[in-house]
Design a protein around this motif. Structure first.
Motif, PDB file in Angstrom:
ATOM      1  N   CYS A  48       0.842  -1.223   0.044  1.00 52.28           N
ATOM      2  CA  CYS A  48       0.099  -0.042   0.002  1.00 52.28           C
ATOM      3  C   CYS A  48       0.812   1.142  -0.076  1.00 52.28           C
ATOM      4  N   TYR A  49       2.034   1.397   0.869  1.00 50.42           N
ATOM      5  CA  TYR A  49       2.774   2.424   1.001  1.00 50.42           C
ATOM      6  C   TYR A  49       3.261   2.673  -0.355  1.00 50.42           C
ATOM      7  N   ARG A  65      -8.503  -2.992  -4.538  1.00 52.80           N
ATOM      8  CA  ARG A  65      -7.400  -4.255  -4.357  1.00 52.80           C
ATOM      9  C   ARG A  65      -7.404  -4.763  -3.148  1.00 52.80           C
ATOM     10  N   LEU A  66      -7.589  -4.226  -2.203  1.00 56.50           N
ATOM     11  CA  LEU A  66      -7.584  -4.819  -0.878  1.00 56.50           C
ATOM     12  C   LEU A  66      -9.020  -5.338  -0.214  1.00 56.50           C
ATOM     13  N   SER A  70     -14.810   0.512   1.319  1.00 57.69           N
ATOM     14  CA  SER A  70     -14.554   1.867   0.896  1.00 57.69           C
ATOM     15  C   SER A  70     -13.297   2.401   1.314  1.00 57.69           C
ATOM     16  N   PRO A  71     -12.674   3.425   0.483  1.00 54.78           N
ATOM     17  CA  PRO A  71     -11.586   4.120   0.935  1.00 54.78           C
ATOM     18  C   PRO A  71     -11.428   4.433   2.422  1.00 54.78           C
ATOM     19  N   SER A  72     -12.528   5.064   3.041  1.00 52.53           N
ATOM     20  CA  SER A  72     -12.683   5.245   4.251  1.00 52.53           C
ATOM     21  C   SER A  72     -12.230   4.355   5.110  1.00 52.53           C
ATOM     22  N   TYR A  78      -3.941   2.050   6.899  1.00 54.45           N
ATOM     23  CA  TYR A  78      -2.606   2.344   6.260  1.00 54.45           C
ATOM     24  C   TYR A  78      -2.201   3.756   6.358  1.00 54.45           C
ATOM     25  N   ARG A  79      -2.433   4.239   7.456  1.00 51.96           N
ATOM     26  CA  ARG A  79      -2.184   5.290   7.994  1.00 51.96           C
ATOM     27  C   ARG A  79      -2.110   6.661   7.225  1.00 51.96           C
ATOM     28  N   CYS A  80      -3.127   7.004   6.356  1.00 54.24           N
ATOM     29  CA  CYS A  80      -3.143   8.242   5.625  1.00 54.24           C
ATOM     30  C   CYS A  80      -2.629   9.458   6.463  1.00 54.24           C
TER      31      CYS A  80
END
Length: 93
Positions: A48-49, A65-66, A70-72, A78-80
């Motif tokens: 992801c990084y 992909r994961l 939702s992206p939320s 993954y520490r956005c």
């Protein structure tokens, strides 16, 4: 989709289990005396990084992909960082 096939399941093209991947990663870390606790989730986080930082992949694509709904869900796992959100906003101005 390609997968890492287990030895027992090669004829059926079945993927390795998360546990098996973790065992491999831990063996590799032990072999090079890498301190820390690494496993399958470490590989997932590293992927992801690099998708974000190296290739600029959107959170929407990474979430899909994961297999997240939702992206939320993906961003906090993954520490956005807030700086990254600000950076995107500044580019759009």
């Amino acid at each position: 989709m390609n997968c890492f096939c287990s030895r027992a399941e090669r004829g059926r093209n079945a993927p390795l289990t998360t546990y098996a991947v973790t065992m491999y990663v831990q063996q590799w870390c032990d072999a090079i005396n890498l301190p820390g606790n690494y496993g399958a989730h470490s590989l997932r986080k590293t992927w992801c990084y690099h998708q974000r930082k190296t290739y600029g992949t959107s959170w929407e694509v990474i979430a899909k992909r994961l297999n997240h709904s939702s992206p939320s869900i993906t961003r906090p796992l993954y520490r956005c960082k807030e700086e990254e959100v600000e950076e995107v906003l500044m580019k759009s101005i």
